[in-house]
Scaffold this motif. Structure first.
Motif, short mmCIF file in Angstrom:
data_model
loop_
_atom_site.label_atom_id
_atom_site.label_comp_id
_atom_site.label_asym_id
_atom_site.label_seq_id
_atom_site.Cartn_x
_atom_site.Cartn_y
_atom_site.Cartn_z
N LEU A 1 4.56 45.51 -4.48
CA LEU A 1 4.82 46.67 -5.33
C LEU A 1 5.85 47.55 -4.64
O LEU A 1 5.68 47.91 -3.47
CB LEU A 1 3.52 47.46 -5.56
N ARG B 1 8.07 48.39 -9.61
CA ARG B 1 8.27 46.95 -9.80
C ARG B 1 7.20 46.20 -9.03
O ARG B 1 6.93 46.50 -7.86
CB ARG B 1 9.66 46.54 -9.31
N VAL B 2 6.60 45.24 -9.70
CA VAL B 2 5.54 44.43 -9.09
C VAL B 2 5.87 42.96 -9.33
O VAL B 2 6.18 42.57 -10.45
CB VAL B 2 4.16 44.75 -9.69
N ARG B 3 5.81 42.16 -8.27
CA ARG B 3 6.02 40.73 -8.44
C ARG B 3 5.08 39.95 -7.54
O ARG B 3 4.69 40.43 -6.47
CB ARG B 3 7.47 40.33 -8.16
N TYR C 1 0.82 40.20 -3.81
CA TYR C 1 1.86 40.75 -4.68
C TYR C 1 2.60 41.85 -3.93
O TYR C 1 2.08 42.42 -2.96
CB TYR C 1 1.28 41.29 -6.00
N GLN D 1 2.97 50.94 -13.34
CA GLN D 1 4.03 51.51 -14.17
C GLN D 1 3.54 52.68 -15.01
O GLN D 1 4.32 53.57 -15.36
CB GLN D 1 4.63 50.42 -15.04
N ALA E 1 0.79 45.50 -12.33
CA ALA E 1 2.08 45.99 -12.83
C ALA E 1 1.89 47.02 -13.94
O ALA E 1 2.55 48.07 -13.95
CB ALA E 1 2.92 44.82 -13.32
N ARG E 2 0.99 46.75 -14.87
CA ARG E 2 0.75 47.69 -15.97
C ARG E 2 0.22 49.01 -15.44
O ARG E 2 0.68 50.09 -15.87
CB ARG E 2 -0.22 47.09 -16.98
N THR F 1 -1.88 40.17 -10.95
CA THR F 1 -0.56 40.75 -10.73
C THR F 1 -0.07 41.49 -11.97
O THR F 1 0.49 42.59 -11.87
CB THR F 1 0.45 39.64 -10.36
N ARG F 2 -0.28 40.92 -13.14
CA ARG F 2 0.16 41.55 -14.39
C ARG F 2 -0.58 42.86 -14.62
O ARG F 2 0.00 43.86 -15.08
CB ARG F 2 -0.05 40.60 -15.56
#
Length: 213
Positions: A203, A192-194, A201, A185, A181-182, A177-178
């Protein structure tokens, strides 16, 4: 039966991201068409793409006339520019390189449009262990509850579709997930990603509107 359809469970998460008065929507990786049919109830029309002829054949059997289902790979299929109010995808992005697919989807959005995608992350137990524990427990608790509700015969309650076993599965998604997100972005500032509980996840990216609006 404890097993249940996590994808169907998250349909509402994507439907809530559609803008009010939604016009055309693009769905990437439509599978057997259940989400496309739901999108059609909220949007003017839906263009649904999937690489699998088998999935497109299944989708065409369930979608209304406002949904066009096409056998296509979004990485090389010609997408109209600035044509969609929303681009939606469910468990497809982890099959593709994000640095290639996200800019294509962004160009297909109208100014002010929204990209909303749910996909599978690579496990990251050191950082996400609380979510993993919650997912393991919730899967069993929810699965047992849904099985009881299905026994009433009134609703499917997240039962797997008949075509479930024919859908492609990635056993080892490439990005946590991290990492998603990188990368998101980097190509879509403001994305936004969670992490979602049940091994997915989310996005979300809103394309900037026309200057002055």
């Amino acid at each position: 039966m404890i097993d249940w359809d996590h994808n169907a469970f998250y349909h509402s998460t994507l439907l809530r991201r559609l803008p009010a008065g939604c016009g055309p929507v693009l769905e990437v990786g439509c599978g057997a068409g259940t989400l496309a049919a739901a999108l059609a109830g909220r949007a003017e029309r839906v263009d649904a793409l999937d690489r699998s002829p088998e999935m497109i054949a299944a989708a065409r059997r369930v979608v209304p006339a406002t949904v066009t289902c096409t056998v296509a790979d979004v990485l090389d299929h010609p997408l109209p520019e600035a044509a969609y109010d929303a681009v939606v995808s469910l468990t497809a992005l982890h099959h593709m390189p994000l640095d290639l697919v996200l800019p294509r989807l962004a160009r297909a959005l109208r100014p002010g449009g929204v990209l909303a995608a749910i996909a599978l992350p690579r496990p990251d137990p050191l950082r996400e262990w609380p979510v993993e524990v919650a997912a393991a427990a919730g899967h069993r608790i929810f699965g047992a509850a849904f099985a009881v509700l299905r026994a009433t015969g009134h609703r499917s309650w997240f039962a797997h579709e008949p075509s479930h076993d024919a859908m492609p599965v990635v056993l080892d998604p490439p990005l946590t997930t991290r990492e998603v997100a990188r990368r998101a972005q980097a190509v879509l500032p403001g994305a936004r990603v969670r992490r979602l509980v049940f091994w997915r996840y989310l996005l979300v990216w809103h394309k900037p509107g026309v200057a002055g609006n």
